[in-house]
Every structure is written in C-alpha cells, then in structure tokens.
Write a protein that holds these residues in place. Structure first.
Motif, PDB file in Angstrom:
ATOM      1  N   LYS A 159       0.851  -1.164  -0.007  1.00  0.00           N
ATOM      2  CA  LYS A 159       0.099   0.201  -0.093  1.00  0.00           C
ATOM      3  C   LYS A 159       0.858   1.246   0.038  1.00  0.00           C
ATOM      4  O   LYS A 159       0.411   2.278  -0.621  1.00  0.00           O
ATOM      5  CB  LYS A 159      -1.032   0.018   1.404  1.00  0.00           C
ATOM      6  N   THR A 160       2.062   1.056   0.679  1.00  0.00           N
ATOM      7  CA  THR A 160       2.990   2.399   0.448  1.00  0.00           C
ATOM      8  C   THR A 160       3.391   2.392  -0.842  1.00  0.00           C
ATOM      9  O   THR A 160       3.679   3.596  -1.493  1.00  0.00           O
ATOM     10  CB  THR A 160       3.988   2.196   1.642  1.00  0.00           C
ATOM     11  N   ALA A 161       3.831   1.403  -1.368  1.00  0.00           N
ATOM     12  CA  ALA A 161       4.274   1.274  -2.827  1.00  0.00           C
ATOM     13  C   ALA A 161       3.470   2.011  -3.700  1.00  0.00           C
ATOM     14  O   ALA A 161       3.759   2.588  -4.561  1.00  0.00           O
ATOM     15  CB  ALA A 161       4.652  -0.037  -3.548  1.00  0.00           C
ATOM     16  N   GLN A 162       1.984   1.739  -3.595  1.00  0.00           N
ATOM     17  CA  GLN A 162       0.909   2.275  -4.338  1.00  0.00           C
ATOM     18  C   GLN A 162       1.097   4.058  -4.519  1.00  0.00           C
ATOM     19  O   GLN A 162       0.706   4.648  -5.231  1.00  0.00           O
ATOM     20  CB  GLN A 162      -0.304   1.757  -4.106  1.00  0.00           C
ATOM     21  N   LEU A 163       1.205   4.229  -3.265  1.00  0.00           N
ATOM     22  CA  LEU A 163       1.379   5.749  -3.025  1.00  0.00           C
ATOM     23  C   LEU A 163       2.592   6.455  -3.835  1.00  0.00           C
ATOM     24  O   LEU A 163       2.469   7.531  -4.279  1.00  0.00           O
ATOM     25  CB  LEU A 163       1.797   6.035  -1.432  1.00  0.00           C
ATOM     26  N   ALA A 164       3.571   5.671  -3.767  1.00  0.00           N
ATOM     27  CA  ALA A 164       4.906   6.133  -4.470  1.00  0.00           C
ATOM     28  C   ALA A 164       4.558   6.078  -6.251  1.00  0.00           C
ATOM     29  O   ALA A 164       4.844   7.056  -6.666  1.00  0.00           O
ATOM     30  CB  ALA A 164       6.112   5.387  -4.017  1.00  0.00           C
ATOM     31  N   VAL A 165       4.036   5.122  -6.568  1.00  0.00           N
ATOM     32  CA  VAL A 165       3.727   4.867  -7.870  1.00  0.00           C
ATOM     33  C   VAL A 165       2.755   6.130  -8.121  1.00  0.00           C
ATOM     34  O   VAL A 165       2.863   6.562  -9.457  1.00  0.00           O
ATOM     35  CB  VAL A 165       3.070   3.637  -8.185  1.00  0.00           C
ATOM     36  N   SER A 166       1.708   6.420  -7.486  1.00  0.00           N
ATOM     37  CA  SER A 166       0.768   7.229  -7.786  1.00  0.00           C
ATOM     38  C   SER A 166       1.296   8.657  -8.157  1.00  0.00           C
ATOM     39  O   SER A 166       1.162   9.262  -8.947  1.00  0.00           O
ATOM     40  CB  SER A 166      -0.330   7.263  -6.936  1.00  0.00           C
ATOM     41  N   ARG A 167       2.005   9.038  -6.822  1.00  0.00           N
ATOM     42  CA  ARG A 167       2.770  10.369  -7.110  1.00  0.00           C
ATOM     43  C   ARG A 167       3.756  10.409  -8.228  1.00  0.00           C
ATOM     44  O   ARG A 167       3.884  11.536  -8.928  1.00  0.00           O
ATOM     45  CB  ARG A 167       3.556  10.456  -5.864  1.00  0.00           C
ATOM     46  N   GLY A 168       4.614   9.532  -8.517  1.00  0.00           N
ATOM     47  CA  GLY A 168       5.450   9.322  -9.523  1.00  0.00           C
ATOM     48  C   GLY A 168       4.714   9.461 -10.988  1.00  0.00           C
ATOM     49  O   GLY A 168       5.078  10.174 -11.901  1.00  0.00           O
ATOM     50  N   LEU A 169       3.590   8.684 -10.981  1.00  0.00           N
ATOM     51  CA  LEU A 169       2.637   8.783 -12.490  1.00  0.00           C
ATOM     52  C   LEU A 169       2.510  10.488 -12.486  1.00  0.00           C
ATOM     53  O   LEU A 169       2.162  11.020 -13.563  1.00  0.00           O
ATOM     54  CB  LEU A 169       1.874   7.862 -12.309  1.00  0.00           C
ATOM     55  N   ALA A 170       1.673  11.019 -11.344  1.00  0.00           N
ATOM     56  CA  ALA A 170       1.106  12.207 -11.603  1.00  0.00           C
ATOM     57  C   ALA A 170       2.226  13.322 -11.915  1.00  0.00           C
ATOM     58  O   ALA A 170       2.009  14.084 -12.714  1.00  0.00           O
ATOM     59  CB  ALA A 170       0.546  12.903 -10.340  1.00  0.00           C
ATOM     60  N   GLU A 171       3.512  13.069 -11.370  1.00  0.00           N
ATOM     61  CA  GLU A 171       4.411  14.012 -11.836  1.00  0.00           C
ATOM     62  C   GLU A 171       5.032  13.651 -13.256  1.00  0.00           C
ATOM     63  O   GLU A 171       5.207  14.657 -14.269  1.00  0.00           O
ATOM     64  CB  GLU A 171       5.740  13.600 -11.024  1.00  0.00           C
ATOM     65  N   THR A 172       4.858  12.478 -13.888  1.00  0.00           N
ATOM     66  CA  THR A 172       4.977  12.209 -15.292  1.00  0.00           C
ATOM     67  C   THR A 172       4.064  12.747 -15.986  1.00  0.00           C
ATOM     68  O   THR A 172       4.423  13.265 -17.193  1.00  0.00           O
ATOM     69  CB  THR A 172       5.059  10.413 -15.320  1.00  0.00           C
ATOM     70  N   LEU A 173       2.894  12.753 -15.779  1.00  0.00           N
ATOM     71  CA  LEU A 173       1.890  13.216 -16.596  1.00  0.00           C
ATOM     72  C   LEU A 173       1.491  14.863 -16.208  1.00  0.00           C
ATOM     73  O   LEU A 173       0.515  15.279 -16.706  1.00  0.00           O
ATOM     74  CB  LEU A 173       0.557  12.612 -16.262  1.00  0.00           C
ATOM     75  N   ALA A 174       2.446  15.663 -15.625  1.00  0.00           N
ATOM     76  CA  ALA A 174       2.093  16.940 -15.601  1.00  0.00           C
ATOM     77  C   ALA A 174       1.769  17.781 -16.794  1.00  0.00           C
ATOM     78  O   ALA A 174       2.416  17.605 -17.630  1.00  0.00           O
ATOM     79  CB  ALA A 174       3.376  17.529 -14.738  1.00  0.00           C
ATOM     80  N   GLY A 175       0.719  18.430 -16.467  1.00  0.00           N
ATOM     81  CA  GLY A 175       0.435  19.374 -17.614  1.00  0.00           C
ATOM     82  C   GLY A 175      -0.460  18.679 -18.843  1.00  0.00           C
ATOM     83  O   GLY A 175      -0.587  19.343 -19.686  1.00  0.00           O
ATOM     84  N   THR A 176      -0.754  17.488 -18.549  1.00  0.00           N
ATOM     85  CA  THR A 176      -1.413  16.812 -19.515  1.00  0.00           C
ATOM     86  C   THR A 176      -2.976  16.903 -19.630  1.00  0.00           C
ATOM     87  O   THR A 176      -3.619  16.358 -20.544  1.00  0.00           O
ATOM     88  CB  THR A 176      -0.733  15.484 -19.789  1.00  0.00           C
ATOM     89  N   GLY A 177      -3.580  17.166 -18.608  1.00  0.00           N
ATOM     90  CA  GLY A 177      -4.799  17.140 -18.348  1.00  0.00           C
ATOM     91  C   GLY A 177      -5.144  15.872 -17.775  1.00  0.00           C
ATOM     92  O   GLY A 177      -6.466  15.414 -17.593  1.00  0.00           O
ATOM     93  N   VAL A 178      -4.454  15.071 -17.322  1.00  0.00           N
ATOM     94  CA  VAL A 178      -4.621  13.517 -16.941  1.00  0.00           C
ATOM     95  C   VAL A 178      -4.160  13.656 -15.097  1.00  0.00           C
ATOM     96  O   VAL A 178      -3.012  14.047 -14.982  1.00  0.00           O
ATOM     97  CB  VAL A 178      -3.773  12.523 -17.287  1.00  0.00           C
ATOM     98  N   THR A 179      -5.285  13.450 -14.370  1.00  0.00           N
ATOM     99  CA  THR A 179      -4.667  13.795 -13.090  1.00  0.00           C
ATOM    100  C   THR A 179      -4.397  12.114 -12.284  1.00  0.00           C
ATOM    101  O   THR A 179      -5.283  11.383 -12.876  1.00  0.00           O
ATOM    102  CB  THR A 179      -5.867  14.224 -12.100  1.00  0.00           C
TER     103      THR A 179
END
Length: 264
Positions: free
Chosen positions: A158-178
C-alpha cells in the motif's frame, strides 16, 4: 454538485464485490460507461446482474481476467484497449506474522496489489495523455502510512502504491490527466466482513461486537469509532474521477475515519 460522466468510460479492476463494486455503481449512476472485472465469468455475470437491477439504465460490460498477472492484463486490454477513467482497486490482504511470510507471499502481494496498477496504468494512461484528459486512481490504504504489524507485506504494497501514484502524477504533469491515491481505513467490504464473521464465530461474539472490539484494539485512533461503508469510500473516488476534481492531482486523500493521526 452535479457529477456528470456520461461522456466517459471507466475501468474498475477487482470490481465484482466490496469497494470495487460500490465504485462501479457510483460511476454508473454518474452516467459513465463502466467496465467491471473479476477473475471468473460467474462473478462478473453476478455483479453485472446486481448493477443492472440497481441501475436499469446503466451502460455496463465486464471482462473476466486475473489482473494479478501480466498475462491477465494482456488479455484484458486486448478487449478494452482504452478508457478515460482507471480505478486500480484490485487488492488482497491477509493477516500473517512477519516471520511466517514466505517469499512467495511477498511476491504474490506485490504482483496483485502493485503490479496490477502499474501495468494497467502504463497501458491506459498513455492514451489519456494523448487525448488530453484522464483520471487514474489507486486504492491504497491507511495501512500504507501506518504499517500494521499483523500484515507487514500488505502495508508495504500500500505504501508502494502511494509512490507509484505520485510518480505517475509527476510524469503526466500538464497533460490534463490527474493521478491520485485514495486511502480507506477499516471498511465493511465483503472480504473484511468474511474475516470478521470468522473471528466472531471463533470467539463466540456477535459480528457488531467483533467490529467494535477490532476498532478499539487495533484502530483506537478512529474518530468515527466504526468501520466505514463501501459507499463512503466510493463517494470520494467518484468525485476524484469527475471534471470537478481537475485541480487535484498527485495527492493521497484519506477516507479512513480519522484513523491516521496527522494533519497533513
């Protein structure tokens, strides 16, 4: 607030029961075309029937596939090549003392709880990015912040999911995808209900008493002093999947009844 998802498709992994089914129902009520998933066709058909009975106008389909494996993901995305909303809900849990958890359990929990979301997100989020709109949600847990000693392997995933979620959000910054993570606390889902019912029978107490005892002993910081309902968790997910949540991304949002003793 009027949440209208009538022009969106949603995929909810592990959605034949519990929180996943409640999320699928909420998304369907908001007008989304919803694809549900379970490991067997029988479970998928049963869930579809219950959803159609509850929401006759719902646009629903289902795919039976084991999303805890790379092969299952491949079969699933072959049938559902794109989506606007992805809810990575699939997860397993099992209380077990740390010294009794073998490598096989660690790997199984990581495949189901973490890699299912990684693989689905890797496939679907690219299309969302290209179309300029999308929602990716991970169902983590307060156990990702406060690792439960009775199931360390679960908490770690469950901790790993938090890291994946934040990392993917950073990857998709400015794309319209949250991309966001939702952290439920103890919730009266099908799996938890079965677990408590078994313990209640073993201890010779009622299910309600068993739940109260669990909160008092294992989650004493709960502010609601009860288990949450699956609908209470689903409500937050539906909001995050909506147009109205466009400025919320890279976040970990708790619906844990106040169990986590933190103001941030």
């Amino acid at each position: 607030m009027n949440i209208d998802l009538s022009n969106r498709r949603a995929v909810v992994s592990g959605s034949t029961a519990g929180i996943g089914l409640a999320i699928a129902k909420g998304l369907a009520r908001a007008g989304a075309e919803v694809v549900i998933n379970g490991r067997t066709q029988a479970r998928v058909d049963e869930a579809l029937t219950s959803l159609h009975e509850a929401i006759p106008q719902a646009r629903l389909s289902g795919v039976a596939a084991d999303l805890g494996s790379a092969e299952g993901i491949e079969a699933f995305v072959a049938q559902i090549p794109e989506t606007d909303i992805l809810v990575n809900n699939l997860g397993i849990f099992e209380p077990k003392p740390f010294f009794d958890i073998p490598d096989a359990d660690w790997l199984r929990f990581f495949d189901v709880n973490v890699m299912s979301g990684v693989r689905l997100s890797r496939h679907y989020a690219q299309g969302m990015r290209d179309r300029g709109w999308g929602r990716v949600l991970f169902l983590s847990s307060e156990s990702g912040l406060q690792i439960p000693p009775e199931m360390v392997h679960y908490g770690v995933t469950k901790t790993a999911q938090l890291a994946v979620s934040r990392g993917l959000a950073e990857t998709l910054a400015g794309t319209g995808v949250t991309v966001n993570a939702v952290l439920p606390g103890p919730t009266r889902s099908e799996g938890v209900g079965e677990f408590f019912a078994k313990m209640a029978a073993e201890q010779g107490v009622s299910l309600d008493e068993m739940e109260r005892n669990f909160i008092a002993e294992h989650r004493p910081t709960s502010l609601i002093k009860r288990l949450a309902t699956v609908d209470e968790v689903a409500n937050l997910v539906i909001y995050l999947a909506s147009e109205q949540a466009s400025a919320t991304t890279g976040a970990s949002l708790r619906v844990d009844g106040g169990v986590t003793r933190s103001i941030a």
